[in-house]
Design an enzyme around this catalytic site. Structure first.
Site, PDB file in Angstrom:
ATOM      1  N   LYS B  28      85.035 -28.081 -28.585  1.00 48.55           N
ATOM      2  CA  LYS B  28      85.802 -27.193 -27.566  1.00 48.55           C
ATOM      3  C   LYS B  28      87.191 -26.916 -28.085  1.00 48.55           C
ATOM      4  CE  LYS B  28      89.497 -27.755 -23.137  1.00 48.55           C
ATOM      5  NZ  LYS B  28      89.000 -28.839 -22.288  1.00 48.55           N
ATOM      6  N   SER B 103      88.518 -27.575 -17.171  1.00 50.28           N
ATOM      7  CA  SER B 103      88.392 -26.680 -18.133  1.00 50.28           C
ATOM      8  C   SER B 103      87.521 -25.914 -19.577  1.00 50.28           C
ATOM      9  CB  SER B 103      89.949 -27.270 -18.728  1.00 50.28           C
ATOM     10  OG  SER B 103      89.601 -27.880 -19.894  1.00 50.28           O
ATOM     11  N   SER B 127      88.468 -32.549 -16.759  1.00 48.27           N
ATOM     12  CA  SER B 127      87.912 -30.480 -17.565  1.00 48.27           C
ATOM     13  C   SER B 127      86.706 -30.913 -18.218  1.00 48.27           C
ATOM     14  CB  SER B 127      88.819 -30.294 -18.319  1.00 48.27           C
ATOM     15  OG  SER B 127      89.904 -29.976 -17.568  1.00 48.27           O
TER      16      SER B 127
END
Lengths: 492, 442
Positions: B28, B103, B127
């Site tokens: 990420k 997210s 997330s």
């Protein structure tokens, strides 16, 4: 503003926030060195630069230093301590928040006793908390207001700071100066502070002027009265002398305003050392809201058991008292010999090995005297105390005379950097051996029959003449007392 | 097909040998990679290249993994759909036209599409679990303190953990073994076996360390739930979409058939969890994001006016609307005069949520709920209505408030083929319990 009308006797009320850099090898939340660096932004890493993703890890050395201070000022040290974020934007602050302490500072409710002239005073210390130093700003081409541009150096960022907050117990600028000197002395004794480091002591002072009649018999002032009086916060003070000058100026400025019927503005003022005045920082004085909240990256720290293991050395007042009793020193000598821990330690080392009086003469009078004459400190000859000790050893062993030791050897050591044995050898100062003196005594007797006759006739001056002859023959390196004795023995 | 799942496709090679050698693990884009830009999905950091590796990246490299790139995400992790990224929204490979969740939408999408073997996400309020559920893959949110956050660019640092996303529970457990463990650079990390203490291992969890002293999560992924007691918090089913609830009970039926039993529990504090979460998360964000002032990196505010004006310009230009909204909310919640009313109250609620979970987990090995109360939303559906987006976090945020471990595993699909995820929550450092439960559905 209420004070504007009052023109009776006025009293000055001062409280301090003293920022002290704690002497640790590494920064408070990372492993970067705290040593002075030649190049800007070299003692830095992701943590003290506040780079995204970096996390603080507490340096236990900083906590230990703070606990020592807490013990020295009789503060309460809590069972556990924790950190908060103080949120504000400023270009020297890498994260735009400062990791500090809020509701559980490492020290609370302490006090410090000190002397102002002959008076003993005690000032309350509300709290002392740990925090990280911001970076430093270099304003180029002017001051903070007029500079063309400003550079940021993060070498200082993350240096451990102890912010010491006093009660508003000071009544004049001289007291502040005496307090700061005492505070430095204590910190220095604890080994947590280096007065020689640039910016190691920074003072913000809150000063207000109230009617003398508001001051109680015990010197206290009602909190409401203080609240009602407009106060100024004076920043940018970095020494005891500076504090005394800045606050004396500011007190007079406020008194003048009140006496002339003008109101004192509640504001922050900047001490301009070069001009010797305080100036309004002209920033709009809005209520500060630092939005303090818990720093979740640092778990609370249990100090309940740990603090018991942290010992502090004998503090200056106690040591001074002990020196007087143990070594029979007078007040002045005891004061001189305990002024710094280094001096006191050196004195005790010499006293143990040689003689307490000899050591006192050598450290308090000879060494400190010659250093003082040269505007030097003991710290300037840090690595050469062994040489001084050797010199005292030569004196104690009567290998050189006290006079030569101070006037020739010590001065040469300080002025030319030579070591004592070299000076003694090169200047031929070694005391003449017994044989040589004996020979000189015999020669003097033989060469001066008249004087010998006078001596036997009971003329006291004759012996002095003969001593002078012997001294001349030995180049002044013989001990006059010894010579006198030898002559009398030879003439009997 | 291009799902816009990567912000930066740049390979970072790990060690030649190691347990992850030959496998790809996407990372990420809020996890720092030395020499490879790390944007947080924000224009503010579009050109920011970290000079150091996050601890988890070091550990991936040591284990021989290849990092194929940095995955797209909601800006600074603030979103549930991966639509707030400055680099554009991510498509859902498992449900075209729908959001991948957020997210960590990019991380879940690359795994669902088979573009990477596994991925790392971060989970502040769901997330990792939300995009895992929406993309039909597995995601684990570890116990707070199990995985180092050093190098994770903070959104809300008291809540978040880095977690694995993988096609199967076993692979997710394997990746967790690689990244978990104390780190001297993150003072909040703890050793799981120390934290659990002696005699904490139960028939369900087994021992968290193997013979070599390393963590063992993989052996819990054996699908054996015989004798497991599952608590079902009714609050987390109320208001959930019917199709989601249907799949949830079908999965519970399967677990019962495998020898587990379940009972319903009530956790009254959960009613306040979303509000508490948003107050705490935005408060922390207002402080964590303060450093983005354009002085040393990121969008520059230029040199006109004073520094305050320059900072303001950098932040005006560099941050997107959702970030600005949350920074403003958080600044307000921490302000003098409001802190007691909002931030302190939220902390009280957090303590209450923890207590409720502790009680419920006293009578159950794990708690089960739908991961998300809704199936994947249509693209653009929630953007005009942030509150709707916030409420979709009702089932995931309480777990972060309580610092507990949770897993999201695929549990069927809705009638129109949208993936549904099931969440198991375990006690602190009870990763093995949730892995075991999840593996029974895999």
């Amino acid at each position: 503003m209420a004070q504007a009308q009052e023109t009776g006797e006025l009293a000055v009320i001062i409280g301090l926030e003293v920022h002290v850099q704690l002497e640790t090898d590494t920064k408070i939340f990372c492993g970067c060195s705290t040593a002075a660096a030649d190049e800007p932004n070299t003692n830095t890493c992701p943590v003290c630069l506040g780079l995204p993703g970096a996390l603080p890890v507490l340096n236990e050395g900083a906590v230990e230093a703070a606990v020592k201070v807490g013990k020295a000022i009789d503060a309460t040290i809590p069972e556990r301590t924790r950190f908060h974020r103080k949120n504000y934007y400023y270009p020297d602050l890498p994260k735009n928040f400062q990791i500090s302490q809020y509701d559980a500072p490492i020290c609370q409710d302490g006090r410090l006793e000190f002397s102002v002239g002959d008076e003993r005073r005690t000032v309350g210390i509300r709290r002392a908390h740990l925090e990280e130093d911001p970076g430093s700003l270099k304003h180029k081409g002017g001051s903070i207001d007029t500079a063309e541009y400003t550079l940021v150096d993060y070498n200082r960022a993350g240096t451990p700071l102890l912010e010491i907050v006093t009660d508003p117990d000071f009544r004049d600028a001289a007291e502040v100066r005496a307090f700061l000197a005492k505070l430095e002395e204590v910190l220095e004794y604890l080994g947590v502070f280096d007065a020689g480091r640039d910016g190691s002591l920074r003072v913000d002072a809150n000063l207000s002027v109230v009617a003398e009649s508001e001051v109680g018999a015990d010197g206290s002032v009602d909190a409401d009265v203080l609240e009602a009086a407009n106060r100024t916060e004076v920043k940018n003070i970095s020494s005891h002398k500076g504090a005394e000058k800045a606050l004396a100026y500011e007190a007079q400025r406020q008194k003048n305003a009140i006496e002339r019927g003008r109101a004192v503005q509640q504001e922050t003022r900047h001490w301009d050392e070069s001009r010797g005045i305080t100036v309004s920082m002209r920033s709009k004085e809005e209520e500060k809201d630092y939005r303090y909240y818990r720093e979740a990256d640092l778990p609370p720290l249990e100090v309940a058991d740990w603090k018991e293991e942290i010992d502090i050395p004998e503090l200056p007042d106690a040591r001074r008292e002990r020196f007087r009793e143990e070594y029979g020193l007078d007040v002045e000598a005891a004061d001189k010999l305990t002024a710094t821990k280094q001096v006191a330690d050196f004195y005790e080392e010499l006293a143990a090995e040689f003689d307490a009086d000899l050591a006192a003469t050598w450290v308090a009078d000879n060494l400190l005297g010659e250093l003082n004459y040269r505007d030097m400190q003991v710290t300037d000859i840090d690595g050469r105390l062994d040489e001084v000790k050797r010199l005292v050893e030569l004196v104690a062993a009567e290998e050189i005379t006290a006079k030569n030791a101070r006037e020739t050897v010590l001065r040469s050591m300080l002025d030319d950097g030579r070591d004592p044995d070299t000076v003694v050898a090169e200047e031929g100062l070694g005391k003449t051996t017994g044989d040589e003196v004996q020979q000189a005594v015999e020669a003097a007797i033989e060469e001066n029959p008249g004087a010998v006759e006078d001596y036997h006739a009971g003329e006291d001056g004759a012996i002095n003449f003969l001593v002078g002859q012997v001294m001349q023959k030995t180049g002044g390196s013989a001990d006059p007392g010894d010579v006198n004795q030898l002559l009398r023995e030879a003439l009997e | 097909m291009d799902y816009n799942a990567y912000v930066t496709e740049e390979r970072i090679e790990g060690a030649e040998e190691g347990r992850l050698a030959g496998r790809t693990v996407a990372v990420k884009d809020n996890i720092s990679t030395a020499g490879v830009r790390t944007t947080c999905g924000s224009a503010m950091l579009a050109d920011y290249v970290p000079p150091y590796d996050a601890t988890v990246v070091e550990r991936l490299k040591e284990a021989g993994a290849t990092i194929p790139g940095k995955t797209n995400m909601d800006e600074f992790g603030m979103g549930t759909t991966t639509e707030t990224s400055a680099f554009g929204p991510v498509e859902n490979p498992a449900a075209e036209g729908y959001v991948p969740g957020g997210s960590s939408g990019g991380s879940a999408a690359v795994v669902a599409a088979g573009d990477a073997d596994m991925a790392l996400g971060s989970d502040t309020g769901g997330s990792v679990r939300c995009p895992a559920a929406f993309c039909g893959v597995v995601g684990i949110k570890p116990t707070y303190g199990l995985v180092s956050r050093y190098g994770l660019i903070a959104y809300a640092n008291s809540l978040e953990q880095i977690g694995p996303i993988a096609p199967t529970v076993e692979e997710a457990a394997e990746l967790l073994e690689v990244i978990a463990g104390p780190d001297e650079r993150d003072a909040t990390t703890r050793d799981a076996s120390e934290a659990l203490g002696d005699g904490e291992a139960t028939a369900i969890t087994g021992d968290v360390t193997d013979e070599d002293g390393g963590y063992d999560f993989v052996s819990a992924a054996d699908g054996d739930v015989d004798g497991m007691e599952i608590g079902v918090p009714t609050e987390l089913l109320d208001g959930a979409d019917d199709a989601v609830v249907e799949q949830f009970w079908a999965a519970i039926d399967d677990l019962e058939a495998a020898g587990a039993s379940y009972h319903e529990v009530t956790l009254p504090s959960l009613e306040h969890a979303v509000e508490a979460y948003y107050v705490i998360a935005t408060s922390e964000a207002s402080s964590n994001l303060a450093r983005f002032d354009g002085v040393r990196y990121g969008v520059s505010g230029g040199y006109d006016g004073d520094w305050n004006e320059a900072f303001a310009r950098a932040r005006e230009e560099g941050f997107g609307p959702e970030v600005k909204r949350r920074v403003l909310l958080g600044t307000f919640a921490l302000s003098a005069g409001y802190q007691d009313k909002y931030y302190k109250k939220a902390q009280d609620a957090r303590a209450w949520v923890k207590q409720d979970f502790d009680e419920a987990l006293g009578a159950a090995d794990v708690l089960a709920s739908p991961t998300m109360p809704v199936p994947p939303l249509e693209r653009g559906e929630s953007l005009d209505d942030p509150l709707q987006m916030y409420l979709a976090d009702a089932n995931t945020t309480p777990v972060n408030l309580a610092n507990l471990p949770a897993i999201s595993v695929p549990a069927g699909e809705t009638g129109d083929d949208r993936p549904v995820g099931l969440q198991f929550v375990g006690p602190a450092f009870g990763e093995r319990a949730v892995i075991r439960a999840g593996s029974a559905l895999g």
